[in-house]
Design a protein around this motif. Sequence first.
Motif, short mmCIF file in Angstrom:
data_model
loop_
_atom_site.label_atom_id
_atom_site.label_comp_id
_atom_site.label_asym_id
_atom_site.label_seq_id
_atom_site.Cartn_x
_atom_site.Cartn_y
_atom_site.Cartn_z
N HIS A 326 0.85 -1.20 0.00
CA HIS A 326 0.00 0.00 0.00
C HIS A 326 0.88 1.24 0.00
O HIS A 326 1.88 1.31 0.72
CB HIS A 326 -0.92 -0.01 1.22
CG HIS A 326 -2.03 0.99 1.14
ND1 HIS A 326 -1.83 2.34 1.36
CD2 HIS A 326 -3.35 0.84 0.87
CE1 HIS A 326 -2.97 2.98 1.22
NE2 HIS A 326 -3.92 2.09 0.92
N PRO A 327 0.56 2.26 -0.81
CA PRO A 327 1.42 3.45 -0.91
C PRO A 327 1.54 4.24 0.39
O PRO A 327 2.50 5.00 0.55
CB PRO A 327 0.74 4.28 -2.01
CG PRO A 327 -0.66 3.77 -2.07
CD PRO A 327 -0.59 2.32 -1.72
N ARG A 328 0.60 4.08 1.32
CA ARG A 328 0.67 4.85 2.56
C ARG A 328 1.07 4.00 3.77
O ARG A 328 0.95 4.43 4.90
CB ARG A 328 -0.68 5.51 2.83
CG ARG A 328 -1.05 6.59 1.83
CD ARG A 328 -2.14 7.49 2.38
NE ARG A 328 -1.73 8.11 3.64
CZ ARG A 328 -2.57 8.76 4.44
NH1 ARG A 328 -3.85 8.86 4.12
NH2 ARG A 328 -2.13 9.31 5.55
N GLN A 330 4.21 1.29 5.31
CA GLN A 330 5.59 0.83 5.14
C GLN A 330 5.93 -0.17 6.23
O GLN A 330 5.79 0.13 7.43
CB GLN A 330 6.56 2.02 5.20
CG GLN A 330 8.03 1.63 5.06
CD GLN A 330 8.97 2.82 5.12
OE1 GLN A 330 8.52 3.96 5.10
NE2 GLN A 330 10.26 2.57 5.21
N ARG A 368 8.86 7.16 4.57
CA ARG A 368 8.47 8.07 3.51
C ARG A 368 7.47 9.09 4.05
O ARG A 368 6.68 8.77 4.95
CB ARG A 368 7.86 7.28 2.34
CG ARG A 368 8.80 6.26 1.73
CD ARG A 368 8.19 5.62 0.48
NE ARG A 368 6.96 4.91 0.77
CZ ARG A 368 6.91 3.63 1.13
NH1 ARG A 368 8.01 2.93 1.28
NH2 ARG A 368 5.75 3.05 1.35
N GLY A 370 4.32 11.09 4.98
CA GLY A 370 2.91 10.74 4.97
C GLY A 370 2.62 9.26 5.03
O GLY A 370 1.49 8.84 4.76
N VAL A 371 3.62 8.46 5.40
CA VAL A 371 3.46 7.01 5.42
C VAL A 371 3.42 6.51 6.85
O VAL A 371 4.14 6.99 7.72
CB VAL A 371 4.63 6.34 4.66
CG1 VAL A 371 4.61 4.83 4.86
CG2 VAL A 371 4.55 6.66 3.18
#
Length: 437
Positions: A326-328, A330, A368, A370-371
Amino acid sequence: MWGTAFLPLAAASGCSWAPLPGDEDFRDGPPTVERRFTRCAVALDAAGGHQSGLFQTLAFGAAPDVSVFSDEMVRTCSEGLIFKEVFINHRYLAATEAPEMARLDGRQKWVRVGACVPKPCGEVFADLALPRLLEWRGKSERYHPAPGPCASEENSEFNDGACYAFLNREIFWEHCMAGTLVWRLLSDASFFDRLFGAQIRSLPEDELGASDQPEHQQAALAHYKACRLGGGSYFGVHFNAMAQLAEGYELGMCLPSLHTSWSPSMDPMLEWWLGSRMSRFPDIDVDADSVQAFELVHRSELGVRWAVVGLGRSGTTSLAAWLDTHPRLQLLHHPGDFFREGSFEYLFRRSHLEHLVRKAEIQAVKARPGVLVGIKEPSLLRSDRGRQMLAEMKRTKVLIIVKNWADWLKSSLLFATPACTPESITRRTRVGLGCCY
């Protein structure tokens, strides 16, 4: 080490305003600048240091109206203390971020500042007592040097350029910071001494689930919390002792905090304080060349927002890998760990569940923007210590996977077969041998 630590400490001093102490400065003698500084620092510590009410007597602009003081403050100013005043350049108040700057007239260059201080601080009020009071008032980690040429006993003409040059040099010169740390230690010696010596080594692996011997853990965490609450930084200090049997020690030590990175110029100060504390134990001599220090923080400060825990062999690895796409989100894990555990080596490893971790390890986590970062460690749910770690991370969402017990038992038995590890299955599949069940 008590004798040898003073030499590099004095050599590292570059402060024009604060002479570093020597062993003889703690004995009676002529009123040298060193002895006046030392006597003031001892008096401030005896009055309660940063936990006292001395900073509440600070008055800006004029002498305070005692009638508005509380009974406690009136007693504070009358019990062996004196009221001292000095004129301070507005540049100094701006550099130390004093809130009184907002109330100053733009044309006002001098500000009258006074406070109640112990009598031994009368002659070094501006150089030593005032910076400590300003610092204690804000409970701040901000560096407060002496005003130097930015202070005067009279409201007269002053050299603004000299004040400006002094602040630029003294505030950012790390040699001077090391000297200031010494006087912060001496002015709060009872506070920092109280937080010296907690054992901060890891818990042995065979005690991870034990709850009947929590003394080391509780002492280390209590020292750490008290240190941070008092505006300090907590360090783990490793050193070897020169005795009949050479032993290595790893003790906790609270030190004044600065908004700056630790530098070699501050090492002599740390060694000096370590030597002064360990001098109380005549059977232990510290090998100065073996001293290593590292700042410690609590694991919860890593900012983990989610954790996959629960029973192994229940799909925890697959879930963690899926969430990591998922991009948000980690997932923090060791790159070489197939099971996506071992988050940053020992931070969450089941065999090294330390009380406190090195700040450098926490800072190495590069999330990253906002993650939300997370971990996958099924072992945390199995022991008292692991469950306590989860409870300490109060902002963490815990994901627990459950599985039918029969399916879980089958998976565990198959996985326990030496030839049926994920690596062997992958290797056999590549060469066309199929599954090894």
